[in-house]
Design a protein around this motif. Structure first.
Motif, PDB file in Angstrom:
ATOM      1  N   ALA A 218       0.836  -1.209   0.000  1.00 49.37           N
ATOM      2  CA  ALA A 218       0.000   0.000   0.000  1.00 49.37           C
ATOM      3  C   ALA A 218       0.868   1.255   0.000  1.00 49.37           C
ATOM      4  CB  ALA A 218      -0.936   0.001   1.214  1.00 49.37           C
ATOM      5  N   ALA A 219       1.944   1.254   0.769  1.00 46.45           N
ATOM      6  CA  ALA A 219       2.839   2.407   0.832  1.00 46.45           C
ATOM      7  C   ALA A 219       3.520   2.641  -0.515  1.00 46.45           C
ATOM      8  CB  ALA A 219       3.884   2.203   1.928  1.00 46.45           C
ATOM      9  N   ALA A 220       3.971   1.554  -1.160  1.00 46.37           N
ATOM     10  CA  ALA A 220       4.645   1.683  -2.455  1.00 46.37           C
ATOM     11  C   ALA A 220       3.693   2.221  -3.519  1.00 46.37           C
ATOM     12  CB  ALA A 220       5.211   0.333  -2.881  1.00 46.37           C
ATOM     13  N   LEU A 221       2.473   1.705  -3.542  1.00 46.68           N
ATOM     14  CA  LEU A 221       1.488   2.172  -4.518  1.00 46.68           C
ATOM     15  C   LEU A 221       1.082   3.616  -4.243  1.00 46.68           C
ATOM     16  CD1 LEU A 221      -0.762  -1.017  -4.795  1.00 46.68           C
ATOM     17  CD2 LEU A 221       0.798  -0.139  -6.541  1.00 46.68           C
ATOM     18  N   SER A 222       0.969   3.970  -2.966  1.00 46.88           N
ATOM     19  CA  SER A 222       0.607   5.339  -2.604  1.00 46.88           C
ATOM     20  C   SER A 222       1.671   6.323  -3.086  1.00 46.88           C
ATOM     21  CB  SER A 222       0.421   5.459  -1.090  1.00 46.88           C
ATOM     22  OG  SER A 222      -0.665   4.653  -0.651  1.00 46.88           O
ATOM     23  N   ARG A 223       2.931   5.943  -2.942  1.00 43.56           N
ATOM     24  CA  ARG A 223       4.015   6.809  -3.438  1.00 43.56           C
ATOM     25  C   ARG A 223       3.950   6.936  -4.956  1.00 43.56           C
ATOM     26  NH1 ARG A 223       7.013   3.921   0.441  1.00 43.56           N
ATOM     27  NH2 ARG A 223       7.845   2.531  -1.182  1.00 43.56           N
ATOM     28  N   GLN A 224       3.684   5.816  -5.626  1.00 41.73           N
ATOM     29  CA  GLN A 224       3.662   5.817  -7.083  1.00 41.73           C
ATOM     30  C   GLN A 224       2.514   6.643  -7.647  1.00 41.73           C
ATOM     31  OE1 GLN A 224       3.939   1.921  -8.837  1.00 41.73           O
ATOM     32  NE2 GLN A 224       3.356   2.612 -10.873  1.00 41.73           N
ATOM     33  N   TYR A 225       1.337   6.577  -6.994  1.00 36.88           N
ATOM     34  CA  TYR A 225       0.157   7.252  -7.527  1.00 36.88           C
ATOM     35  C   TYR A 225      -0.148   8.585  -6.854  1.00 36.88           C
ATOM     36  CZ  TYR A 225      -0.814   3.197 -10.386  1.00 36.88           C
ATOM     37  OH  TYR A 225      -0.725   2.207 -11.335  1.00 36.88           O
ATOM     38  N   GLY A 226       0.625   8.931  -5.842  1.00 37.45           N
ATOM     39  CA  GLY A 226       0.447  10.236  -5.212  1.00 37.45           C
ATOM     40  C   GLY A 226      -0.809  10.375  -4.392  1.00 37.45           C
ATOM     41  N   LYS A 227      -1.387   9.272  -3.959  1.00 36.57           N
ATOM     42  CA  LYS A 227      -2.563   9.294  -3.091  1.00 36.57           C
ATOM     43  C   LYS A 227      -2.629   7.982  -2.327  1.00 36.57           C
ATOM     44  CE  LYS A 227      -5.639   9.753  -6.404  1.00 36.57           C
ATOM     45  NZ  LYS A 227      -6.941   9.802  -7.095  1.00 36.57           N
ATOM     46  N   GLN A 228      -3.409   7.965  -1.263  1.00 37.72           N
ATOM     47  CA  GLN A 228      -3.585   6.725  -0.515  1.00 37.72           C
ATOM     48  C   GLN A 228      -4.237   5.674  -1.400  1.00 37.72           C
ATOM     49  OE1 GLN A 228      -1.427   7.408   2.252  1.00 37.72           O
ATOM     50  NE2 GLN A 228      -2.850   5.873   3.042  1.00 37.72           N
ATOM     51  N   ILE A 247      -5.094  -1.319 -10.811  1.00 38.44           N
ATOM     52  CA  ILE A 247      -5.484  -0.051 -10.212  1.00 38.44           C
ATOM     53  C   ILE A 247      -5.897   0.896 -11.335  1.00 38.44           C
ATOM     54  CG2 ILE A 247      -3.046   0.641 -10.097  1.00 38.44           C
ATOM     55  CD1 ILE A 247      -3.834   2.308  -7.607  1.00 38.44           C
ATOM     56  N   GLY A 248      -7.200   1.184 -11.390  1.00 40.27           N
ATOM     57  CA  GLY A 248      -7.716   1.950 -12.518  1.00 40.27           C
ATOM     58  C   GLY A 248      -7.513   1.150 -13.802  1.00 40.27           C
ATOM     59  N   ASP A 249      -6.937   1.795 -14.810  1.00 40.04           N
ATOM     60  CA  ASP A 249      -6.650   1.119 -16.072  1.00 40.04           C
ATOM     61  C   ASP A 249      -5.263   0.486 -16.084  1.00 40.04           C
ATOM     62  OD1 ASP A 249      -9.109   1.868 -17.171  1.00 40.04           O
ATOM     63  OD2 ASP A 249      -8.331   3.798 -17.853  1.00 40.04           O
TER      64      ASP A 249
END
Length: 269
Positions: A218-228, A247-249
């Motif tokens: 979750a932390a890695a994805l949050s950093r990558q996408y700029g949101k929780q 995640i999304g498309d």
């Protein structure tokens, strides 16, 4: 829901109006229910829909008709939002009903307050239940069954176990703009997460992630996408190892099965 041009702008402005209305003390659950009813009426009455979206007519005339049609049937807060919608520009006639339905979804999400993550999880679990139970899925998709009958099935399944907003949205998914109930549930998950400033990631793994693994992912994805990023986990034996994140498309496929497929393609090539 893919609104473009004037319709997308109108929906953004109406969403802000909805936030102000609910912040002012309007009953979010009631507004959600009534906005969905308005969307259904607009779809059922093409003449009303065409009049309310006719760009050649003055906004005041369209708003006046809408107030006359809906006066006494809905709360003042709902009526004000619908009137505002009728005074705006729409790229296509059908977009008014679609946008009104999206406002109903946003109001339903707002009705749960701090339980937005629980709402996302319940919508996800319901989708998983439908995917695993063919008889239930077929019953809810059966055109020979009435909407009331299908709603009763959802009440029996969810009653006393899920948030009222989960039940309400599931029922809306039976007859809204989405082709299938599972498609509607996936869309509602995104709406709920986005309203909380989050994104939803579906993670497919061969065995459940440990708490530490979930936190790191979750932390890695949050950093990558700029949101929780809120994780929903699916255990699939076919994954073999690693994980697949949707995640999304975007799809991040790090599964063993995926790497084996890549190796096979390279050998064949």
């Amino acid at each position: 829901m893919d609104l473009r041009g004037a319709s997308a702008e109108s929906l953004r402005e109406l969403s802000a109006e909805l936030d102000e209305t609910l912040s002012g003390g309007a009953d979010a659950e009631r507004v959600a229910r009534e906005l969905y009813n308005v969307a259904s009426l607009l779809r059922a009455e093409p003449a009303l829909r065409r009049f309310a979206t006719d760009a050649s007519l003055p906004a005041a005339a369209k708003q006046g008709l809408v107030k006359d049609v809906f006066a006494g049937k809905f709360d003042d807060a709902t009526l004000a939002l619908v009137s505002s919608a009728a005074g705006r520009r729409w790229t296509a006639t059908r977009d008014l009903a679609a946008a009104t339905e999206r406002l109903s979804e946003l109001a339903a999400v707002a009705s749960v307050g701090s339980d937005a993550n629980r709402l996302v999880d319940e919508l996800f679990l319901l989708g998983q239940t439908l995917g695993a139970n063919h008889d239930l899925r077929d019953a809810l998709a059966d055109p020979a069954r009435s909407t009331e009958d299908k709603a009763a099935l959802l009440d029996a399944l969810l009653g006393g176990k899920a948030l009222p907003a989960t039940v309400a949205l599931a029922k809306q998914g039976l007859g809204g703009t989405y082709r299938t109930l599972t498609g509607a549930l996936a869309a509602y998950r995104e709406v709920a997460a986005d309203a909380s400033g989050e994104a939803v990631a579906t993670v497919r793994v061969v065995q459940p992630l440990g708490d530490g693994e979930r936190e790191r992912l979750a932390a890695a994805l949050s950093r990558q996408y700029g949101k929780q990023v809120h994780l929903n986990e699916i255990v699939e034996p076919g994954v073999l190892g690693g994980m697949r994140v949707e995640i999304g498309d975007d799809v991040i496929d790090g599964t063993v099965s995926s790497r084996l497929d890549d190796a096979r393609r390279k050998l064949v090539g």
